[in-house]
Scaffold this motif. Structure first.
Motif, PDB file in Angstrom:
ATOM      1  N   ARG A 101       0.837  -1.199   0.000  1.00  0.00           N
ATOM      2  CA  ARG A 101       0.000   0.000   0.000  1.00  0.00           C
ATOM      3  C   ARG A 101       0.872   1.250   0.000  1.00  0.00           C
ATOM      4  O   ARG A 101       1.934   1.263   0.646  1.00  0.00           O
ATOM      5  N   GLN A 105      -3.446   4.858   0.326  1.00  0.00           N
ATOM      6  CA  GLN A 105      -4.223   3.636   0.537  1.00  0.00           C
ATOM      7  C   GLN A 105      -4.308   3.281   2.020  1.00  0.00           C
ATOM      8  O   GLN A 105      -5.352   2.821   2.494  1.00  0.00           O
ATOM      9  N   ALA A 108      -6.841   5.771   3.376  1.00  0.00           N
ATOM     10  CA  ALA A 108      -8.139   5.707   2.715  1.00  0.00           C
ATOM     11  C   ALA A 108      -8.878   4.415   3.035  1.00  0.00           C
ATOM     12  O   ALA A 108     -10.111   4.419   3.189  1.00  0.00           O
ATOM     13  N   GLU A 109      -8.173   3.302   3.133  1.00  0.00           N
ATOM     14  CA  GLU A 109      -8.849   2.039   3.400  1.00  0.00           C
ATOM     15  C   GLU A 109      -9.518   2.043   4.778  1.00  0.00           C
ATOM     16  O   GLU A 109     -10.614   1.504   4.941  1.00  0.00           O
ATOM     17  N   ILE A 110      -8.861   2.638   5.753  1.00  0.00           N
ATOM     18  CA  ILE A 110      -9.453   2.709   7.095  1.00  0.00           C
ATOM     19  C   ILE A 110     -10.572   3.744   7.139  1.00  0.00           C
ATOM     20  O   ILE A 110     -11.654   3.500   7.702  1.00  0.00           O
ATOM     21  N   ALA A 112     -12.437   4.744   4.777  1.00  0.00           N
ATOM     22  CA  ALA A 112     -13.577   4.337   3.955  1.00  0.00           C
ATOM     23  C   ALA A 112     -14.591   3.528   4.743  1.00  0.00           C
ATOM     24  O   ALA A 112     -15.769   3.448   4.355  1.00  0.00           O
ATOM     25  N   ASP A 136     -15.061  -4.669  10.629  1.00  0.00           N
ATOM     26  CA  ASP A 136     -13.906  -4.224   9.844  1.00  0.00           C
ATOM     27  C   ASP A 136     -12.578  -4.515  10.525  1.00  0.00           C
ATOM     28  O   ASP A 136     -11.527  -4.038  10.073  1.00  0.00           O
ATOM     29  N   LEU A 139      -9.693  -5.857   8.265  1.00  0.00           N
ATOM     30  CA  LEU A 139      -9.024  -4.818   7.497  1.00  0.00           C
ATOM     31  C   LEU A 139      -8.034  -4.053   8.376  1.00  0.00           C
ATOM     32  O   LEU A 139      -6.887  -3.809   7.971  1.00  0.00           O
ATOM     33  N   ASP A 142      -4.881  -6.061   9.047  1.00  0.00           N
ATOM     34  CA  ASP A 142      -4.035  -6.176   7.868  1.00  0.00           C
ATOM     35  C   ASP A 142      -3.289  -4.875   7.588  1.00  0.00           C
ATOM     36  O   ASP A 142      -2.094  -4.878   7.285  1.00  0.00           O
ATOM     37  N   VAL A 143      -3.981  -3.747   7.716  1.00  0.00           N
ATOM     38  CA  VAL A 143      -3.360  -2.450   7.411  1.00  0.00           C
ATOM     39  C   VAL A 143      -2.307  -2.088   8.446  1.00  0.00           C
ATOM     40  O   VAL A 143      -1.173  -1.707   8.097  1.00  0.00           O
TER      41      VAL A 143
END
Length: 463
Positions: A101, A105, A108-110, A112, A136, A139, A142-143
């Motif tokens: 990432r 990203q 933004a992924e968190i 979102a 979530d 996610l 992983d992030v």
């Protein structure tokens, strides 16, 4: 990113029980190729992976969110003088991009899914965390694990964050109410790492190279030094599975090892002789802290110290607040506080007042310290101080983030986790004699003075 200036540490070492056999625990959890899990009471569970990385969770099924954090037993006190600020620099960089990432990203992924991420550095550990809806959590794991384990640290990102950190240092210099506490640390600990700035200085951050940061990252961020903690609506086995999946094939997916031992407290930190440290600034208000070396976090007197702090300057009913603000109107803000480390501590009294009132405020602070050291506390004060301590501990655990922090700090800083009932029992066991003994010792110690305001060193030569 946040920079923790004066971390508040929850007492979390179990006492009154048989000592934990650390060597045996390490031998059980450090090898064999499989994770070892055990219950710690209630809904708290702990798993040690073969790599030595530890995972602690607390299931709170009545909530719809989870707080998840990766805690690394590395902070600013682990730096050499030329490295001063590298832990904080690294904290900034780990959210700038990985092999999976880029920086956008990661955020933004968190965002979102309505979550939030952040990090902070202290003198003895660094924390990276996220708060998300329970659905979530995969996610978030992983992030955050990806960011901590596999960041790239590109040269361009190093230069960008160097500028950000230099601005942060400048911003901190414009906040005298914060700066004065750093001055006290320098007055007490001198050039020891505990006396240096977590952020580093312009002189250390400006020449710091990517190679230096990368070397620190790979040497210090190892699986045995890391604790993963999560609290909220979760299942422990699922968290363990997700963490292992996020680590698989990465730099922290290493061979069998034992968890890192607790930070050593064998050699007490040497402190400086007393004196005054003055930072001249043309401020409308003077900021001062009178303080001394305090108690380490494993000192058995820490519960009595907490009660003492509440009585002296922990609230609006405290002696300092009543005498200096309520009765005399000499200061808007006045309080006492303490910070604790593995082998040292610091105790201080802060006041913000008009420059012309500094001498009077200092005289009153010294008088209150001397009075309490010589004559102790009343039973009414004992009851009030214990009540504040109980409320502070329990009310501070009313959200998932606080519970997650409690798990990680108990593991990283104390090597054990005290239940809330055990914690309250320790507070209840504090006697007036216990508090008086700590007061007689601590408050009669030679004091150092830190001042930020329109003064020069000579103005406090006799302090």
């Amino acid at each position: 990113m946040n920079r923790a200036m004066r971390p508040t540490l929850l007492p979390a070492q179990r006492t009154g029980n048989p000592p934990v056999d650390r060597a045996a625990a390490r031998s059980r959890s450090g090898g064999g190729g499989r994770a070892v899990t055990r219950a710690l009471g209630g809904t708290v569970r702990r798993t040690v992976l073969p790599s030595g990385l530890r995972i602690l969770t607390e299931a709170i099924p009545t909530t719809r969110s989870v707080s998840f954090g990766v805690w690394v037993a590395v902070g600013s006190r682990d730096e050499t003088r030329p490295q001063c600020g590298v832990s904080h620099f690294l904290e900034h960089l780990l959210f700038k991009g990985t092999h999976k990432r880029d920086a956008l990203q990661i955020s933004a992924e968190i965002e979102a899914v309505g979550g939030e991420t952040n990090a902070y550095t202290t003198k003895e550990y660094t924390c990276y965390y996220a708060r998300v809806l329970d659905a979530d959590l995969p996610l978030a794991i992983d992030v955050v694990v990806d960011a901590v384990a596999d960041s790239i640290l590109t040269p361009a990102d190093v230069e960008t964050e160097r500028g950000v950190i230099l601005e942060e240092i400048a911003m901190h210099d414009d906040e005298p109410g914060d700066e004065v506490h750093d001055l006290l640390a320098r007055a007490v600990f001198g050039d020891h790492p505990l006396g240096r700035l977590i952020s580093g200085t312009e002189e250390t951050i400006s020449p710091m190279t990517r190679a230096q940061i990368q070397g620190f990252y790979r040497r210090r961020y190892t699986a045995p030094s890391i604790v993963v903690a999560a609290a909220g609506n979760l299942e422990h086995t699922e968290v363990v599975r997700l963490v292992r999946a996020a680590l698989r094939g990465g730099p922290l997916d290493t061979g069998p090892a034992a968890p890192a031992p607790l930070r050593s407290a064998i050699r007490p930190v040497r402190t400086r002789r007393t004196g005054a440290v003055v930072e001249h600034k043309d401020t409308e208000q003077a900021h001062l802290v009178l303080g001394c070396a305090g108690l380490g976090r494993l000192d058995e007197r820490r519960f009595a110290l907490d009660v003492l702090n509440n009585i002296l300057g922990g609230g609006m009913s405290s002696r300092l607040f009543q005498e200096i603000r309520e009765k005399r109107g000499l200061a808007y803000s006045v309080y006492s506080y303490f910070s604790q480390y593995a082998d040292a501590g610091i105790f201080g009294v802060y006041a913000g007042c008009a420059p012309g009132k500094v001498d009077a405020v200092l005289e009153l602070i010294r008088a209150e310290l001397a009075e309490l050291a010589a004559h102790g506390i009343t039973e009414a004060e004992l009851a009030r101080g214990k009540g504040m301590a109980r409320g502070g501990y329990v009310l501070g655990l009313e959200d998932n983030g606080s519970r997650m922090s409690r798990l990680a700090k108990g593991e990283l800083l104390f090597g054990d986790l005290m239940t809330v009932d055990e914690l309250l029992a320790r507070v209840e066991a504090v006697t007036a004699a216990d508090v008086n003994a700590v007061a007689a010792d601590l408050l009669s110690r030679p004091m150092s003075l830190a001042v930020v305001g329109p003064f020069d060193d000579g103005d406090f030569a006799a302090a």
